[in-house]
Write a protein that holds these residues in place. Structure first.
Motif, short mmCIF file in Angstrom:
data_model
loop_
_atom_site.label_atom_id
_atom_site.label_comp_id
_atom_site.label_asym_id
_atom_site.label_seq_id
_atom_site.Cartn_x
_atom_site.Cartn_y
_atom_site.Cartn_z
N ARG A 92 -8.24 -10.89 -2.26
CA ARG A 92 -7.25 -10.48 -3.68
C ARG A 92 -5.96 -11.33 -3.30
N ASP A 93 -5.46 -11.88 -4.57
CA ASP A 93 -4.08 -12.63 -4.25
C ASP A 93 -3.04 -11.65 -4.48
N GLU A 94 -2.78 -10.44 -4.55
CA GLU A 94 -1.67 -9.41 -4.99
C GLU A 94 -1.28 -9.10 -3.35
N VAL A 95 -0.15 -8.55 -3.44
CA VAL A 95 0.47 -7.99 -2.32
C VAL A 95 0.49 -6.40 -2.55
N PHE A 96 -0.27 -5.65 -1.67
CA PHE A 96 -0.40 -4.19 -1.78
C PHE A 96 0.52 -3.22 -0.99
N VAL A 97 1.17 -2.41 -1.85
CA VAL A 97 2.17 -1.65 -1.08
C VAL A 97 1.74 -0.07 -1.31
N GLY A 98 1.75 0.65 -0.29
CA GLY A 98 1.54 2.14 -0.40
C GLY A 98 2.67 2.78 0.86
N THR A 116 7.81 -7.19 15.03
CA THR A 116 6.97 -7.23 16.36
C THR A 116 5.48 -7.64 15.64
N CYS A 117 5.04 -8.82 16.36
CA CYS A 117 3.85 -9.10 15.65
C CYS A 117 2.69 -8.97 16.51
N VAL A 118 1.67 -8.48 16.11
CA VAL A 118 0.33 -8.05 16.82
C VAL A 118 -0.86 -8.37 16.33
N ARG A 119 -1.78 -8.99 17.06
CA ARG A 119 -2.99 -9.62 16.51
C ARG A 119 -4.03 -8.33 16.59
N VAL A 120 -4.72 -8.30 15.70
CA VAL A 120 -5.65 -7.00 15.83
C VAL A 120 -6.98 -7.48 15.47
N PRO A 121 -8.02 -6.72 15.62
CA PRO A 121 -9.52 -7.10 15.65
C PRO A 121 -9.99 -6.87 14.05
N VAL A 122 -9.55 -7.62 13.15
CA VAL A 122 -9.58 -7.49 11.82
C VAL A 122 -9.89 -9.02 11.48
N PHE A 123 -10.90 -9.14 10.68
CA PHE A 123 -11.28 -10.63 10.14
C PHE A 123 -10.18 -11.06 9.03
N ALA A 139 -4.93 7.64 -0.63
CA ALA A 139 -4.88 6.42 -1.36
C ALA A 139 -4.22 5.37 -0.88
N TYR A 140 -3.99 4.31 0.06
CA TYR A 140 -3.26 3.53 0.52
C TYR A 140 -3.85 2.07 0.88
N PRO A 141 -3.16 1.13 0.88
CA PRO A 141 -3.90 -0.24 1.06
C PRO A 141 -4.48 -0.24 2.37
N ILE A 142 -5.59 -1.00 2.53
CA ILE A 142 -6.37 -1.39 4.00
C ILE A 142 -6.87 -2.65 3.90
N ALA A 143 -6.89 -3.10 4.91
CA ALA A 143 -7.19 -4.66 4.84
C ALA A 143 -8.53 -5.02 4.16
N ILE A 144 -9.71 -4.32 4.69
CA ILE A 144 -10.82 -4.75 3.87
C ILE A 144 -11.09 -4.37 2.45
N GLU A 145 -9.99 -3.88 1.76
CA GLU A 145 -10.05 -3.58 0.34
C GLU A 145 -9.34 -4.56 -0.19
N VAL A 146 -8.31 -5.33 0.57
CA VAL A 146 -7.38 -6.44 -0.23
C VAL A 146 -7.82 -7.76 0.02
N ALA A 147 -9.01 -7.82 1.14
CA ALA A 147 -9.69 -9.33 1.52
C ALA A 147 -10.07 -9.81 0.12
N TRP A 188 4.27 0.54 3.80
CA TRP A 188 2.89 0.02 4.20
C TRP A 188 2.59 -1.09 3.32
N VAL A 189 2.34 -2.24 3.84
CA VAL A 189 2.13 -3.61 3.06
C VAL A 189 1.03 -4.52 3.43
N VAL A 190 0.01 -4.68 2.57
CA VAL A 190 -1.09 -5.38 2.94
C VAL A 190 -1.47 -6.40 2.07
N ALA A 191 -1.89 -7.49 2.67
CA ALA A 191 -2.30 -8.95 1.77
C ALA A 191 -3.33 -9.74 2.60
N ASP A 192 -4.11 -10.32 1.59
CA ASP A 192 -4.98 -11.32 2.17
C ASP A 192 -4.34 -12.59 2.65
N ASN A 193 -4.34 -12.79 4.10
CA ASN A 193 -3.29 -13.56 4.64
C ASN A 193 -3.78 -15.35 4.43
#
Length: 338
Positions: free
Chosen positions: A290-296, A233-240, A280-288, A311-316
């Motif tokens: 970056r080139d790695e994939v963050f997992v928590g 399920t793919c959702v667009r959110v108000p994050v840059f 301590a878990y990945p959030i979008a504003i902290e991985v923007a 929970w997996v976060v990366a700079d798209n």
């Protein structure tokens, strides 16, 4: 030895990121050619201190002499021009969806299926941003015990829809802060400011969107596993910038969260940030950026047995697009395929 590299779609979000990533990773570029539409012709972009003019793609008749072409200009441009670049001797790495499911075109994430680049016939496809980060996180688990089912919900930033969607969010938030009526949605299906939209791309006959079906089909292709089940399920959110994913997997063998955590800590391209008691878990504003994939938030899944949730976060724009493409170019260099 350096390469003659072209960027097609150079003035877009991903195109500009190509420039940054090529420079940051010190990819061996001897000559750089920038292409975009006629409206961008003459714009100058900077690479390693040098100003380079953008050329209009449709005004160039020959692309001979180019070794590697990085494409991020949309499917229609890729369908028309990627074969022209390839026939003139370049290896095309395409960020659009145009070639991803073509059986003759490898679909590659270097941390997942690097050997597939050796099968290229002039074009290599870059996967969908959400599939990239999901598989970078899941492939080490898949290799350890196997995975039969994946259920994923994505929270995707507006930059995934391009520069116009970024401006749309900015304008809506600005209007709200100034007490004005927010402008209507133009580039996204609904107003995105202070909202979430459960639609990315168009709906297909089965009720899932094309974005959701990409996550199934691309996963099967890259893992060479036609039996694996994926429900997205793919959702667009108000994050840059930055896509986030809540993932649950059914495993083929037992694996504890502690064991999974240790496997992922050793995995290439993965950073584990997982200490909920310390928030301590990945959030979008902290991985923007970056080139790695963050997992928590790695836990035993409460629906699948045996299973895990994470929970997996990366700079798209970076790992989800530009960085992955440059990493593919690095594989071509490593394997002497260009």
């Amino acid at each position: 030895m350096g390469y003659r590299v072209a960027i097609v779609g150079a003035t877009g979000e991903v195109g500009r990121a190509f420039l940054k990533v090529l420079e940051e990773r010190n990819f061996p570029v001897d000559e750089l050619y920038l292409f975009a539409s006629e409206r961008s012709e003459g714009i100058e972009l900077t690479f390693k201190g040098e100003r380079i003019k953008v050329q209009a793609l449709n005004k160039v008749s020959s692309f001979s002499g180019i070794d590697i072409a990085l494409f991020s200009a949309g499917s229609s441009i890729s369908k028309e021009y990627a074969p022209k670049f390839a026939s003139d001797g370049a290896v095309v790495i395409d960020n659009s969806s145009a070639w991803r499911l073509d059986p003759e075109v490898p679909l590659v994430v270097p941390e997942v299926n690097p050997e597939d680049v050796k099968e290229h016939k002039g074009i290599i496809a870059n996967p969908n941003c959400s599939t990239i980060q999901m598989l970078v996180a899941l492939k080490p688990i898949y290799d350890a015990v196997g995975i039969s089912h994946i259920v994923v919900s994505t929270y995707q930033s507006v930059s995934g829809a391009g520069a116009k969607a970024i401006r749309e969010l900015e304008e809506q938030v600005k209007a709200w802060c100034e007490g004005k009526e927010m402008p209507e949605a133009k580039n996204l299906p609904k107003r995105i400011a202070f909202n979430v939209i459960p639609q990315i791309d168009v709906f297909t006959e089965n009720g899932y969107t094309k974005e959701e079906m990409k996550m199934l089909n691309e996963t099967r292709k890259m893992l060479h596993d036609p039996e694996i089940r994926v429900s997205a399920t793919c959702v667009r959110v108000p994050v840059f910038y930055g896509h986030s994913e809540a993932i649950s997997v059914k495993l083929k063998g037992e694996l504890s969260p502690e064991e999974a955590r240790e496997i992922l800590k050793k995995a290439k391209g993965v950073v584990v940030v997982d200490d909920p008691e310390e928030r301590a878990y990945p959030i979008a504003i902290e991985v923007a950026g970056r080139d790695e994939v963050f997992v928590g938030r790695i836990t035993r899944d409460l629906a699948f047995e045996p299973g895990l949730s994470m929970w997996v976060v990366a700079d798209n724009i970076r790992k989800g697009a530009a960085t992955n493409a440059v990493q593919i170019a690095e594989l071509l260099h490593q394997y002497a395929l260009v």
